[in-house]
Design a protein around this motif. Structure first.
Motif, short mmCIF file in Angstrom:
data_model
loop_
_atom_site.label_atom_id
_atom_site.label_comp_id
_atom_site.label_asym_id
_atom_site.label_seq_id
_atom_site.Cartn_x
_atom_site.Cartn_y
_atom_site.Cartn_z
N THR A 60 0.74 -1.10 -0.15
CA THR A 60 0.04 -0.01 0.09
C THR A 60 0.75 1.18 -0.09
OG1 THR A 60 -1.97 0.89 1.10
CG2 THR A 60 -0.20 0.21 2.49
N ARG A 61 0.25 2.21 -0.35
CA ARG A 61 1.09 3.60 -0.30
C ARG A 61 0.80 4.36 0.95
NH1 ARG A 61 1.21 8.25 -5.17
NH2 ARG A 61 2.45 9.68 -4.11
N TYR A 65 -5.70 0.33 -1.92
CA TYR A 65 -6.01 1.69 -1.49
C TYR A 65 -7.31 1.72 -1.12
CZ TYR A 65 -8.36 2.16 -6.19
OH TYR A 65 -9.27 1.96 -7.20
N ARG A 66 -7.60 2.95 -0.80
CA ARG A 66 -9.09 3.18 -0.17
C ARG A 66 -9.80 3.20 -1.35
NH1 ARG A 66 -11.19 4.14 4.63
NH2 ARG A 66 -9.21 4.79 5.60
N GLN A 70 -8.11 -1.76 -5.58
CA GLN A 70 -6.61 -2.35 -5.56
C GLN A 70 -6.49 -2.56 -6.91
OE1 GLN A 70 -7.92 -7.05 -5.38
NE2 GLN A 70 -7.26 -5.90 -3.41
N ALA A 97 -11.57 -0.10 -9.58
CA ALA A 97 -11.68 1.19 -9.28
C ALA A 97 -13.30 1.65 -9.02
CB ALA A 97 -10.97 2.10 -10.22
N PHE A 149 -5.62 9.31 -11.78
CA PHE A 149 -6.14 8.31 -10.59
C PHE A 149 -5.15 7.47 -10.02
CE2 PHE A 149 -8.80 5.32 -8.28
CZ PHE A 149 -9.39 5.90 -7.56
N ARG A 177 -2.37 9.16 -7.97
CA ARG A 177 -2.86 9.71 -6.65
C ARG A 177 -2.90 8.59 -5.88
NH1 ARG A 177 -6.72 12.44 -9.62
NH2 ARG A 177 -8.42 10.93 -8.95
N GLN A 178 -3.14 7.32 -6.10
CA GLN A 178 -3.58 6.15 -5.58
C GLN A 178 -2.36 5.07 -5.14
OE1 GLN A 178 -6.18 6.38 -3.31
NE2 GLN A 178 -7.43 7.99 -4.67
N LEU A 179 -1.64 5.13 -6.11
CA LEU A 179 -0.58 3.90 -6.31
C LEU A 179 0.85 4.59 -5.86
CD1 LEU A 179 -1.76 2.27 -9.44
CD2 LEU A 179 -2.91 1.95 -7.08
#
Length: 429
Positions: free
Chosen positions: A74-75, A227-228, A231, A253, A283, A286-288
């Motif tokens: 996870t990030r 990620y929230r 995945q 997503a 996106f 921002r998430q990964l």
């Protein structure tokens, strides 16, 4: 016999029907060309692959890529392990290194292996669109409860030019928008799961363009980036050319604002607009963690597509002389890692029922297949829903997870199922 659909499920059923002694098996595939351009990755559990080889459905030398570990990462915010200067590799924080005894496949390579092993009795007719199917008696058979009667004297398939051809049996392996399923159980339709999966693949040589190159990512490692709200699952698959590999990824997503869901649909590779593709890549950034966002960004437009996630479990699989299998019968979320195995096991169950019962009446063969695979399919669909909730729609706070917590969380998802990667063949005997 006729098999509607010539992909993996259709090819497997065609081979099974020929081995049972059918004088003629016609595969009716709507695509006018060969299907090698389907570059999606699929996985098979080592034990399931060995069973399918032993059963004669796959050759032992079928090209595949070995996977041994699934790293869940996870990030974290900059300064906590994956920000610039903190983790030069940009892989993110490791949550769990899960043993992962699987092989990965290129869809087209696996399909080609099935095609090449097809018995001589199998005839492929490409560019043939089936628009309707039915039973010769005009109904669903001999009137058994639920439309599962098998008293029909035969079936028919109608093509787009109006030609109607009679067959002893019509097998529907025509995917989640199945024409045959509409005749077998019209009340069963795919249900949207509430999120989508973006998919892509590309030559792994392109990894050299990322900081650290391919060395950041071991060959036998499957990556799951959490990620929230979703995945990403990333792994290598065999390339079309022997000795090469490709990168394959599945990005779960939220539903994009621009996606219109007026029925089962998908956005094919190459059909995404610049704005849609850029939105997905932004996106991902921002998430990964940086390395994995870079992997997504390397994927060319012509190798990127969007598939809304659906569930489908049919209450029965046969009606008169009509039968459905593969995604025509059950649509299972990809979290299960069982799609190809499910299709091949459907064909195996059909073949084994025919061998156990011998010639004569169709009723016991179709009833045995219906009983075995309808129950197994429902279990896989339910497991997919469980995994989807645990990993996407109701996922834990990944920042608070550690290895013991991840292992316990995983066990909770599989309690009572045993179906991750597909059930053992022996279970359905």
């Amino acid at each position: 016999m006729a098999v509607v659909g010539g992909s993996i499920a259709g090819s497997a059923f065609a081979g099974a029907a020929a081995r049972l002694g059918a004088e003629r098996v016609v595969v009716l595939e709507r695509s006018p060309g060969r299907l090698e351009d389907r570059g999606l990755g699929i996985c098979t559990h080592n034990d399931r692959f060995a069973e399918l080889v032993d059963a004669g459905h796959l050759a032992p030398d079928t090209r595949r890529h070995r996977l041994t570990v699934r790293s869940w990462v996870t990030r974290e915010p900059a300064g906590h392990g994956d920000g610039p200067g903190d983790d030069p590799r940009g892989r993110g924080r490791l949550l769990w290194a899960q043993p992962f005894p699987f092989h990965s496949h290129h869809w087209a390579v696996l399909w080609q292996a099935l095609r090449e092993s097809a018995p001589a009795a199998v005839e492929y007719r490409l560019g043939t669109t089936v628009t309707a199917v039915g039973n010769d008696d005009g109904g669903t058979g001999d009137g058994d409860e639920g439309g599962r009667g098998h008293g029909s004297t035969g079936a028919w398939a109608e093509e787009s030019d109006g030609t109607r051809t009679p067959y002893d049996l019509v097998i529907g392996a025509d995917g989640y928008r199945s024409v045959v399923r509409a005749a077998v159980c019209p009340q069963a339709v795919p249900e949207y799961a509430g999120y989508v999966c973006w998919r892509g693949s590309f030559d792994s040589a392109l990894l050299a363009e990322l900081p650290g190159g391919a060395g950041v990512w071991p060959e036998e490692e499957c990556i799951t980036v959490c990620y929230r709200g979703g995945q990403v699952v990333i792994y290598r698959i065999p390339g079309l050319t022997p000795g090469t590999t490709q990168v394959n990824w599945v990005f779960y997503a939220p539903t994009p604002d621009w996606l219109l869901l007026d029925g089962p649909t998908a956005v094919a590779a190459g059909a995404l607009t610049d704005q849609q593709l850029d939105g997905m890549r932004e996106f991902a950034e921002r998430q990964l963690p940086p390395y994995w966002a870079g992997v997504i960004a390397l994927t060319p437009r012509e190798r990127t597509l969007l598939q809304p996630v659906y569930d489908l479990a049919t209450p029965h699989r046969t009606a008169g002389r009509l039968l459905i299998g593969g995604d025509a019968a059950t649509v299972v979320r990809p979290h299960n890692t069982s799609g190809a195995v499910k299709a091949l096991q459907d064909a195996h169950s059909f073949e084994q029922a025919g061998r156990r019962l011998g010639g004569g009446s169709w009723s016991p063969l179709l009833a045995a297949y219906d009983r075995e695979r309808t129950a197994a399919g429902l279990e896989l669909v339910n497991l997919g829903r469980t995994l989807g909730r645990a990993q996407v729609t109701a996922a834990p706070d990944w920042a608070a997870m550690d290895e013991p917590g991840m292992a316990a969380w995983w066990r909770d998802q599989l309690t009572g199922s045993g179906g991750f990667g597909g059930h053992a063949i022996a279970r359905n005997r």
